[in-house]
Design a protein around this motif. Structure first.
Motif, short mmCIF file in Angstrom:
data_model
loop_
_atom_site.label_atom_id
_atom_site.label_comp_id
_atom_site.label_asym_id
_atom_site.label_seq_id
_atom_site.Cartn_x
_atom_site.Cartn_y
_atom_site.Cartn_z
N VAL A 91 0.87 -1.18 0.00
CA VAL A 91 0.00 0.00 0.00
C VAL A 91 0.91 1.22 0.00
O VAL A 91 1.80 1.33 0.85
N LEU A 92 0.72 2.13 -0.94
CA LEU A 92 1.54 3.34 -1.01
C LEU A 92 1.21 4.25 0.17
O LEU A 92 0.04 4.47 0.49
N ILE A 93 2.25 4.78 0.81
CA ILE A 93 2.06 5.72 1.92
C ILE A 93 2.90 6.96 1.67
O ILE A 93 3.87 6.94 0.91
N GLU A 94 2.51 8.02 2.34
CA GLU A 94 3.28 9.26 2.27
C GLU A 94 4.39 9.19 3.31
O GLU A 94 4.47 8.24 4.08
N ASP A 95 5.25 10.23 3.34
CA ASP A 95 6.37 10.22 4.28
C ASP A 95 5.91 10.24 5.74
O ASP A 95 6.60 9.73 6.62
N ASN A 96 4.74 10.82 6.00
CA ASN A 96 4.26 10.89 7.39
C ASN A 96 3.48 9.64 7.80
O ASN A 96 3.02 9.53 8.94
N GLY A 97 3.28 8.68 6.89
CA GLY A 97 2.61 7.43 7.24
C GLY A 97 1.17 7.33 6.80
O GLY A 97 0.54 6.28 6.96
N ASN A 98 0.61 8.40 6.24
CA ASN A 98 -0.77 8.35 5.76
C ASN A 98 -0.83 7.62 4.43
O ASN A 98 0.02 7.83 3.56
N PRO A 99 -1.84 6.79 4.22
CA PRO A 99 -1.95 6.10 2.92
C PRO A 99 -2.31 7.08 1.81
O PRO A 99 -3.06 8.03 2.02
N THR A 100 -1.79 6.82 0.62
CA THR A 100 -2.07 7.69 -0.53
C THR A 100 -3.47 7.46 -1.06
O THR A 100 -4.15 8.40 -1.44
N GLY A 101 -3.92 6.22 -1.11
CA GLY A 101 -5.26 5.90 -1.61
C GLY A 101 -6.32 6.02 -0.53
O GLY A 101 -6.03 6.29 0.64
N THR A 102 -7.56 5.77 -0.94
CA THR A 102 -8.68 5.84 0.01
C THR A 102 -9.33 4.49 0.24
O THR A 102 -10.23 4.38 1.07
N ARG A 103 -8.88 3.46 -0.46
CA ARG A 103 -9.47 2.13 -0.30
C ARG A 103 -8.42 1.08 -0.65
O ARG A 103 -7.61 1.28 -1.54
N ILE A 104 -8.49 -0.06 0.05
CA ILE A 104 -7.61 -1.19 -0.26
C ILE A 104 -8.47 -2.27 -0.89
O ILE A 104 -9.49 -2.65 -0.34
N LYS A 105 -8.02 -2.77 -2.04
CA LYS A 105 -8.85 -3.67 -2.84
C LYS A 105 -8.80 -5.13 -2.43
O LYS A 105 -9.65 -5.90 -2.81
N VAL A 106 -7.80 -5.56 -1.68
CA VAL A 106 -7.64 -6.97 -1.32
C VAL A 106 -7.69 -7.12 0.20
O VAL A 106 -7.48 -6.15 0.93
N PRO A 107 -7.94 -8.33 0.68
CA PRO A 107 -7.89 -8.53 2.14
C PRO A 107 -6.47 -8.38 2.66
O PRO A 107 -5.51 -8.77 2.00
N ILE A 108 -6.35 -7.82 3.86
CA ILE A 108 -5.03 -7.68 4.48
C ILE A 108 -5.02 -8.50 5.76
O ILE A 108 -6.07 -8.78 6.35
N PRO A 109 -3.85 -8.93 6.22
CA PRO A 109 -3.79 -9.80 7.39
C PRO A 109 -4.16 -9.06 8.68
O PRO A 109 -3.80 -7.90 8.86
N THR A 110 -4.85 -9.77 9.57
CA THR A 110 -5.24 -9.18 10.85
C THR A 110 -4.04 -9.01 11.77
O THR A 110 -4.12 -8.28 12.76
N SER A 111 -2.92 -9.66 11.43
CA SER A 111 -1.73 -9.53 12.27
C SER A 111 -1.18 -8.10 12.27
O SER A 111 -0.39 -7.75 13.15
N LEU A 112 -1.59 -7.27 11.31
CA LEU A 112 -1.16 -5.86 11.31
C LEU A 112 -1.72 -5.12 12.51
O LEU A 112 -1.14 -4.12 12.95
N ARG A 113 -2.84 -5.57 13.07
CA ARG A 113 -3.44 -4.89 14.22
C ARG A 113 -2.55 -4.99 15.46
O ARG A 113 -2.50 -4.06 16.25
N GLN A 114 -1.87 -6.12 15.63
CA GLN A 114 -1.05 -6.32 16.83
C GLN A 114 0.37 -5.79 16.68
O GLN A 114 1.09 -5.71 17.67
N MET A 115 0.79 -5.43 15.48
CA MET A 115 2.18 -5.02 15.26
C MET A 115 2.42 -3.61 15.78
O MET A 115 1.52 -2.78 15.85
N GLU A 116 3.69 -3.39 16.14
CA GLU A 116 4.08 -2.05 16.58
C GLU A 116 4.16 -1.14 15.36
O GLU A 116 4.51 -1.55 14.28
N GLY A 117 3.82 0.11 15.57
CA GLY A 117 3.80 1.07 14.48
C GLY A 117 2.41 1.63 14.32
O GLY A 117 1.44 1.09 14.85
N ASP A 118 2.32 2.73 13.61
CA ASP A 118 1.03 3.39 13.46
C ASP A 118 0.40 2.99 12.13
O ASP A 118 0.60 3.65 11.11
#
Length: 148
Positions: free
Chosen positions: A109-136
């Motif tokens: 997923v493309l992100i800007e330098d401050n961490g905000n995503p460039t797009g407004t929607r993600i087209k595919v399923p993403i793993p739930t393990s991202l919820r528990q990971m460190e980082g914003d």
């Protein structure tokens, strides 16, 4: 007497065996680890930069980790349409830890330098393990519609 004759035939035997080995075409390199430099990736958000057709696929030019191997949740630098953009890995082909999904393509997923995503929607399923990971990753998780 037979020994000198054997020595004369030895180079012929070696050439014949080496040619049979070369014809087999087997690979001895190790399996590619997740996402590294020069890996082709697939942009899975609806940003204009990631969805406009271009003659070259996006490639990773740097992985922001100590060992240079990117897993889910790591940030990479992409070369996409002649530009450099940061991206977040949200799925990769290499099997990871237990109970984490394995994807058919290396998804980012493309992100800007401050961490905000460039797009407004993600087209595919993403793993739930991202919820528990460190980082914003809260903004990336907010624009995702499906989780696996």
């Amino acid at each position: 007497m037979a020994f000198p004759r054997l020595l004369r035939q030895l180079p012929i035997v070696l050439v014949q065996t080496s040619s049979t080995i070369l014809q087999r075409h087997f690979s001895v390199s190790t399996a590619a680890a997740a996402v590294q430099k020069m890996t082709r990736v697939r942009v899975v958000d609806n940003s204009s930069l990631g969805n406009t057709p271009y003659h070259r696929p996006p490639r990773v030019i740097h992985v922001y980790t100590k060992n240079g191997v990117g897993k889910v949740g790591d940030i990479v630098l992409l070369a996409i349409k002649g530009q450099k953009k940061k991206a977040l890995i949200v799925g990769h082909k290499m099997p990871g830890e237990r109970m984490t999904p394995r994807f058919d393509s290396n998804n980012v997923v493309l992100i800007e330098d401050n961490g905000n995503p460039t797009g407004t929607r993600i087209k595919v399923p993403i793993p739930t393990s991202l919820r528990q990971m460190e980082g914003d990753y809260s903004k990336v998780l907010a624009i995702a519609s499906r989780f696996v």
